[in-house]
Each structure stands twice: as C-alpha cells, then as structure tokens.
Design an enzyme around this catalytic site. Structure first.
Site, PDB file in Angstrom:
ATOM      1  N   ASP A  21      -5.485  22.403 -36.427  1.00 40.61           N
ATOM      2  CA  ASP A  21      -5.298  22.426 -34.975  1.00 40.61           C
ATOM      3  C   ASP A  21      -5.055  23.855 -34.483  1.00 40.61           C
ATOM      4  O   ASP A  21      -4.407  24.654 -35.162  1.00 40.61           O
ATOM      5  CB  ASP A  21      -4.097  21.546 -34.611  1.00 40.61           C
ATOM      6  CG  ASP A  21      -4.028  21.255 -33.128  1.00 40.61           C
ATOM      7  OD1 ASP A  21      -5.039  21.432 -32.422  1.00 40.61           O
ATOM      8  OD2 ASP A  21      -2.949  20.854 -32.657  1.00 40.61           O
ATOM      9  N   ASN A  23      -7.623  25.985 -32.803  1.00 39.35           N
ATOM     10  CA  ASN A  23      -8.771  26.892 -32.625  1.00 39.35           C
ATOM     11  C   ASN A  23      -8.961  27.298 -31.167  1.00 39.35           C
ATOM     12  O   ASN A  23      -9.147  28.477 -30.858  1.00 39.35           O
ATOM     13  CB  ASN A  23     -10.062  26.229 -33.133  1.00 39.35           C
ATOM     14  CG  ASN A  23     -10.102  26.088 -34.639  1.00 39.35           C
ATOM     15  OD1 ASN A  23      -9.486  26.866 -35.359  1.00 39.35           O
ATOM     16  ND2 ASN A  23     -10.816  25.080 -35.115  1.00 39.35           N
ATOM     17  N   TRP A  26      -6.172  29.549 -29.950  1.00 37.02           N
ATOM     18  CA  TRP A  26      -6.336  30.884 -30.538  1.00 37.02           C
ATOM     19  C   TRP A  26      -7.319  31.700 -29.698  1.00 37.02           C
ATOM     20  O   TRP A  26      -7.065  32.870 -29.388  1.00 37.02           O
ATOM     21  CB  TRP A  26      -6.826  30.757 -31.970  1.00 37.02           C
ATOM     22  CG  TRP A  26      -6.937  32.042 -32.723  1.00 37.02           C
ATOM     23  CD1 TRP A  26      -5.992  32.606 -33.528  1.00 37.02           C
ATOM     24  CD2 TRP A  26      -8.069  32.924 -32.763  1.00 37.02           C
ATOM     25  NE1 TRP A  26      -6.451  33.786 -34.065  1.00 37.02           N
ATOM     26  CE2 TRP A  26      -7.730  34.010 -33.617  1.00 37.02           C
ATOM     27  CE3 TRP A  26      -9.328  32.901 -32.172  1.00 37.02           C
ATOM     28  CZ2 TRP A  26      -8.611  35.058 -33.882  1.00 37.02           C
ATOM     29  CZ3 TRP A  26     -10.213  33.952 -32.431  1.00 37.02           C
ATOM     30  CH2 TRP A  26      -9.846  35.006 -33.272  1.00 37.02           C
ATOM     31  N   ASN A  69     -12.935  13.485 -30.444  1.00 35.72           N
ATOM     32  CA  ASN A  69     -13.381  14.819 -30.026  1.00 35.72           C
ATOM     33  C   ASN A  69     -14.679  14.808 -29.230  1.00 35.72           C
ATOM     34  O   ASN A  69     -15.045  15.814 -28.607  1.00 35.72           O
ATOM     35  CB  ASN A  69     -13.540  15.751 -31.231  1.00 35.72           C
ATOM     36  CG  ASN A  69     -12.221  16.224 -31.800  1.00 35.72           C
ATOM     37  OD1 ASN A  69     -12.130  16.569 -32.977  1.00 35.72           O
ATOM     38  ND2 ASN A  69     -11.173  16.244 -30.981  1.00 35.72           N
ATOM     39  N   ARG A 193       2.184  15.378 -34.404  1.00 35.81           N
ATOM     40  CA  ARG A 193       1.599  14.035 -34.344  1.00 35.81           C
ATOM     41  C   ARG A 193       0.481  13.930 -35.373  1.00 35.81           C
ATOM     42  O   ARG A 193      -0.107  14.922 -35.771  1.00 35.81           O
ATOM     43  CB  ARG A 193       1.070  13.721 -32.942  1.00 35.81           C
ATOM     44  CG  ARG A 193       0.064  14.722 -32.391  1.00 35.81           C
ATOM     45  CD  ARG A 193      -0.440  14.291 -31.010  1.00 35.81           C
ATOM     46  NE  ARG A 193      -1.321  15.293 -30.451  1.00 35.81           N
ATOM     47  CZ  ARG A 193      -0.928  16.297 -29.659  1.00 35.81           C
ATOM     48  NH1 ARG A 193       0.352  16.412 -29.346  1.00 35.81           N
ATOM     49  NH2 ARG A 193      -1.797  17.177 -29.189  1.00 35.81           N
ATOM     50  N   SER A 195      -2.381  12.087 -35.005  1.00 35.37           N
ATOM     51  CA  SER A 195      -3.694  12.104 -34.345  1.00 35.37           C
ATOM     52  C   SER A 195      -4.736  11.220 -35.026  1.00 35.37           C
ATOM     53  O   SER A 195      -5.888  11.610 -35.210  1.00 35.37           O
ATOM     54  CB  SER A 195      -4.212  13.543 -34.225  1.00 35.37           C
ATOM     55  OG  SER A 195      -3.401  14.304 -33.356  1.00 35.37           O
TER      56      SER A 195
END
Length: 246
Positions: A21, A23, A26, A69, A193, A195
């Site tokens: 998690d 990306n 960032w 996603n 979490r 997910s």
C-alpha cells in the site's frame, strides 16, 4: 544499513504475505502522477522478492491488484495493466534464474488475452523451480477465494464425487487459491486493515503494519518485520504455559 538478521538467531516466516500500500500517496507527495508511484513500487517488488528468496522464505504472496481496484480511475487501471505486462516481460528471466516458482491467484478472466498468455507463459516457465513460491494476487479478493472454493465443493457434491460429510475445514482450504496458512502479514503505508486479502489463510497470522509507503519499502523494513515476528508468541488458542511445555 543495520543488519538485523543473524543466522540461527532470527527465524523468518515460512509464508509471508504483503499488502503493498502507498504507491499513489508516494507519487502525490512528490507532485507526480499516481502511475509513477506504481512504477517505483515495482522496483520494491524486485527488492523484496530477491531478499525473501535469499533469506529462506518459502512462500511470498503479494497483493498486487484487488477485485475492488477496478473502481479506480480508468486511466490508472489501464496504466496498471500496461505496467503488469511490462514487468512480466522484464522480470521473467530474473525470476527463472533465481529459481522462483511464480503463481498468479485471482479471477484472471477480466484480463486481456495478451496478459493472460504472458501470465500462463511465466507460470509454465517457472513451474518446476524450487527456491521460493511467489504468489501474485491480481483481481483477487478473500471473499471471492472462499466463494470459488465453496462452489467447487458443492459442484463435486452434486455430482456425487464427494459426500456432504467430506466438506470440512481441510477440504475447503485445499480448494483455495492459496492453500497455505499465512505466518506473517505485512501492510505498508500505515493503514491497519486487511482489505479483503487472504481472509481464510490469515486466521492465525501475525499482523505487522509499517508507516513506510510501498516504494520506500526496503531490506531494512523487511528485517524489522521479521524481528517483530520473532518477538511474537504464537499460541494458536493455547496458553503460554502450554506452549512452553511443547
């Protein structure tokens, strides 16, 4: 970098799972497009895979793309598909040379034929490799995994291939996309979490959250996670006293 792993002193998890998690965050912190964060994240994948393989991890499962996603902006999803294809091509020989067996878990039906063919080719190439199993979860969800296992068992029961009493925890687990229990689940990016990741397999896993965003996840971060894992007393429902007698 401080060396936290000393042979004989720190054991590694047999099955390590990672929720990669951060990306997008960032990239946002650096004024970049989110896809640039995913590209840097791919470099973190290479580092992590090679470190784990060289330090005795037997199974590494990475959460690359969840079934949820697809809800992301279309341009990001499209960019991720292109990145997957590019990484499969660029990392193919390296993975095989390092004797890593690659498996893709999840519902692959939504991907293009080109991507599915690349996936099948890499799985076939590395099928007999033995240094480490690398599970890459794409279009994967823990609820989907349990559902497809249940459907498979019901189908066999209706066809009289198995009896109803043969459906138990063990038979369900054998039909999952990943049948091995997770020893250590790591999540980067500071979120706490699960997910919808490996819900059945994480029933008794240790859970380690680090604040580092995935593109910044490096060997030192992995070592800290392994040190945390070694500090845990894994009781599996028993008492500390029972564990001490074993």
């Amino acid at each position: 970098m401080q060396n936290l792993l000393h042979p004989g002193e720190v054991s590694v998890p047999r099955h390590l799972a990672i929720i990669m998690d951060g990306n997008g965050r960032w990239a946002k912190k650096r004024g970049m497009m989110r896809l640039m964060g995913h590209r840097q994240g791919a470099k973190a994948v290479t580092r992590t895979v090679e470190f784990c393989a060289s330090h005795g991890v037997s199974i590494l499962t990475l959460f690359a793309f969840s079934s949820e996603n697809w809800k992301r902006p279309p341009e990001e999803v499209s960019g991720l598909m292109d990145l997957f294809a590019s990484v499969l091509k660029s990392e193919r020989d390296r993975l095989h040379k390092n004797n890593i067996k690659v498996k893709f878990i999840g519902d692959l039906s939504r991907f293009s034929d080109k991507l599915k063919n690349a996936i099948a080719s890499l799985e076939q190439l590395t099928e007999h490799n033995s240094a480490m199993i690398l599970n890459i979860a794409i279009n994967y969800g823990g609820r989907w995994d349990i559902m497809q296992a249940a459907k498979s068992l019901v189908s066999d029961a209706l066809a009289n291939n198995i009896a109803l009493e043969d459906i138990n925890e063990q038979s369900i687990q054998q039909r999952l996309a990943v049948i091995e229990d997770v020893d250590l689940l790591v999540r980067t990016g500071g979120e706490s979490r699960i997910s919808n990741f490996l819900l059945y397999q994480c029933a008794y896993s240790e859970f380690y959250v680090c604040d580092a965003l995935w593109p910044d996840f490096d060997e030192e971060q992995i070592q800290l996670a392994f040190t945390y894992f070694n500090s845990r007393e894994r009781r599996f429902g028993m008492t500390s006293e029972q564990i001490a007698k074993k």
